[in-house]
Design a protein around this motif. Structure first.
Motif, PDB file in Angstrom:
ATOM      1  N   UNK A 174      42.825  -1.501   8.606  1.00  0.00           N
ATOM      2  CA  UNK A 174      42.768  -1.093   7.257  1.00  0.00           C
ATOM      3  C   UNK A 174      43.209   0.470   7.382  1.00  0.00           C
ATOM      4  N   UNK A 175      42.477   1.220   8.321  1.00  0.00           N
ATOM      5  CA  UNK A 175      42.874   2.660   8.578  1.00  0.00           C
ATOM      6  C   UNK A 175      44.451   2.804   8.789  1.00  0.00           C
ATOM      7  N   UNK A 176      44.897   2.113   9.603  1.00  0.00           N
ATOM      8  CA  UNK A 176      46.288   2.153   9.894  1.00  0.00           C
ATOM      9  C   UNK A 176      47.207   1.934   8.722  1.00  0.00           C
ATOM     10  N   UNK A 177      46.721   0.988   7.567  1.00  0.00           N
ATOM     11  CA  UNK A 177      47.374   0.566   6.482  1.00  0.00           C
ATOM     12  C   UNK A 177      47.364   1.705   5.583  1.00  0.00           C
ATOM     13  N   UNK A 178      46.194   2.475   5.586  1.00  0.00           N
ATOM     14  CA  UNK A 178      46.016   3.563   4.698  1.00  0.00           C
ATOM     15  C   UNK A 178      46.661   5.120   5.205  1.00  0.00           C
ATOM     16  N   UNK A 208      54.170   6.671  11.771  1.00  0.00           N
ATOM     17  CA  UNK A 208      52.806   7.001  11.639  1.00  0.00           C
ATOM     18  C   UNK A 208      52.133   5.837  12.425  1.00  0.00           C
ATOM     19  N   UNK A 209      52.235   4.622  12.230  1.00  0.00           N
ATOM     20  CA  UNK A 209      51.840   3.505  12.688  1.00  0.00           C
ATOM     21  C   UNK A 209      51.734   3.438  14.323  1.00  0.00           C
ATOM     22  N   UNK A 210      53.052   3.831  14.713  1.00  0.00           N
ATOM     23  CA  UNK A 210      52.952   3.950  16.330  1.00  0.00           C
ATOM     24  C   UNK A 210      51.882   4.894  16.853  1.00  0.00           C
ATOM     25  N   UNK A 229      54.784  -5.708  11.198  1.00  0.00           N
ATOM     26  CA  UNK A 229      55.008  -6.633   9.952  1.00  0.00           C
ATOM     27  C   UNK A 229      53.820  -6.790   8.865  1.00  0.00           C
ATOM     28  N   UNK A 230      52.219  -6.962   9.734  1.00  0.00           N
ATOM     29  CA  UNK A 230      51.113  -6.710   8.541  1.00  0.00           C
ATOM     30  C   UNK A 230      51.269  -5.333   7.600  1.00  0.00           C
ATOM     31  N   UNK A 231      51.557  -4.415   8.238  1.00  0.00           N
ATOM     32  CA  UNK A 231      51.835  -3.060   7.341  1.00  0.00           C
ATOM     33  C   UNK A 231      52.815  -3.245   6.385  1.00  0.00           C
ATOM     34  N   UNK A 232      54.006  -4.010   6.562  1.00  0.00           N
ATOM     35  CA  UNK A 232      55.077  -3.922   5.692  1.00  0.00           C
ATOM     36  C   UNK A 232      54.617  -5.180   4.624  1.00  0.00           C
ATOM     37  N   UNK A 233      53.934  -6.125   5.024  1.00  0.00           N
ATOM     38  CA  UNK A 233      53.506  -7.080   4.175  1.00  0.00           C
ATOM     39  C   UNK A 233      52.479  -6.637   3.045  1.00  0.00           C
ATOM     40  N   UNK A 259      39.619  11.846   6.723  1.00  0.00           N
ATOM     41  CA  UNK A 259      39.366  10.564   7.388  1.00  0.00           C
ATOM     42  C   UNK A 259      40.290   9.469   7.424  1.00  0.00           C
ATOM     43  N   UNK A 260      41.436   9.901   7.329  1.00  0.00           N
ATOM     44  CA  UNK A 260      42.502   9.084   7.444  1.00  0.00           C
ATOM     45  C   UNK A 260      43.587   9.477   8.205  1.00  0.00           C
ATOM     46  N   UNK A 261      44.624  10.160   7.970  1.00  0.00           N
ATOM     47  CA  UNK A 261      45.613  10.883   8.776  1.00  0.00           C
ATOM     48  C   UNK A 261      44.990  11.900   9.598  1.00  0.00           C
ATOM     49  N   UNK A 262      43.930  12.637   9.001  1.00  0.00           N
ATOM     50  CA  UNK A 262      43.263  13.444   9.667  1.00  0.00           C
ATOM     51  C   UNK A 262      42.463  13.198  10.828  1.00  0.00           C
ATOM     52  N   UNK A 263      41.727  11.921  10.688  1.00  0.00           N
ATOM     53  CA  UNK A 263      41.017  11.386  11.849  1.00  0.00           C
ATOM     54  C   UNK A 263      41.950  11.275  13.150  1.00  0.00           C
ATOM     55  N   UNK A 264      43.018  10.388  12.750  1.00  0.00           N
ATOM     56  CA  UNK A 264      44.327  10.283  13.824  1.00  0.00           C
ATOM     57  C   UNK A 264      44.543  11.381  14.606  1.00  0.00           C
ATOM     58  N   UNK A 265      44.798  12.608  13.584  1.00  0.00           N
ATOM     59  CA  UNK A 265      45.242  13.976  14.211  1.00  0.00           C
ATOM     60  C   UNK A 265      44.051  14.366  15.334  1.00  0.00           C
TER      61      UNK A 265
END
Length: 294
Positions: A174-178, A208-210, A229-233, A259-265
């Motif tokens: 879900x985080x990746x989708x967001x 972003x997903x990678x 494919x899950x993201x695109x769906x 808490x989304x892209x910032x957490x990944x960073x």
């Protein structure tokens, strides 16, 4: 607790099924609900659902389950507000964006059962006391004391719900989708379906997903199958949905981008993994947060 679009939808579904539900929300919302009930405008029904509403966190007193739906940046403060009023056996379900809210809440509520819940729903507040449902509505709940009973009540209320030991992986998915959708929708102020047709946007989303997948792997998170494919769906199920980040920006409110892209960073920096696409989206949304309304 924190009855915005997510809390109103799931709380409203439970109330509609006959459960005693109290929405803890801002005063304007509380006044509308007390006067007319909660208007639930969904794909299958449009009804005024009677339930209780309060602006006082003490309204959690005596409850079996708290649907904890505050913004990620308010997790600790809201947890401290409800702590004195919880029964020892109350289950607190975190229906929040991000992957670390339940852990942060457990630090505030160490003697209570706290479970993360992965939320798949497209909703918005169309006005005080009026929640609009655009699609989906499933929950995946982490095992904890009371999780099975809560899941049974939700399922009986028409909410597809499962208790899963793989909830952490589902939270990361879900985080990746967001991360792929929210910031782009916020920056463009357009829904998912329009954005994915934009020049270069699918490639940005793939980058972003990678980056998210690299961070998740380094964190030891095992995700099922091919995530791309899950993201695109997702866009097929929610083509007209504006992200919660877009809705917050449009209202001049702080977003959950940290808490989304910032957490990944942040996790990428700690793990030595470059995250340039997530960094750009995070930085642009932070910049837009400082923009004064015209």
């Amino acid at each position: 607790m924190g009855a915005g679009a997510v809390g109103c939808y799931f709380g409203g579904m439970l109330a509609r099924a006959g459960h005693r539900v109290t929405l803890i929300a801002r005063p304007a919302h509380v006044e509308a609900v007390r006067a007319r009930g909660l208007r639930m405008e969904t794909r299958t029904f449009d009804e005024q659902v009677p339930l209780s509403a309060s602006s006082d966190p003490a309204a959690v007193a005596g409850c079996d389950v708290v649907l904890f739906c505050v913004k990620s940046m308010d997790t600790e403060a809201a947890g401290a507000q409800i702590l004195p009023h919880l029964r020892p056996d109350t289950l607190v379900l975190c229906l929040q964006n991000g992957v670390d809210n339940a852990d942060r809440l457990r630090a505030v509520l160490p003697a209570h059962a706290v479970a993360a819940a992965v939320v798949y729903v497209a909703t918005e507040m169309a006005g005080p006391g009026h929640v609009k449902h655009h699609g989906r509505g499933e929950l995946v709940i982490e095992p904890a004391a009371g999780s099975e009973q809560a899941a049974a009540a939700l399922k009986a209320a028409g909410v597809p719900t499962e208790v899963s030991a793989d909830a952490r992986a589902a939270l990361w998915l879900k985080l990746i989708m967001n991360c792929a959708y929210n910031a782009v929708s916020a920056i463009a102020q357009r829904p998912y379906g329009e954005n994915v047709r934009g020049d270069g946007i699918p490639a940005v989303m793939r980058d972003v997903v990678d980056e998210c997948l690299a961070v998740a792997a380094a964190e030891g998170v095992r995700l099922p199958g091919d995530v791309h494919p899950m993201v695109l769906k997702l866009v097929e199920a929610m083509p007209t949905q504006y992200s919660s980040t877009a809705q917050d920006l449009a209202r001049g409110k702080p977003t959950e981008i940290d808490y989304l892209n910032g957490l990944i960073v942040r996790r990428g920096e700690a793990l030595g993994i470059p995250t340039p696409a997530n960094r750009v989206l995070w930085a642009l949304v932070k910049l837009l947060e400082t923009k004064r309304p015209t």
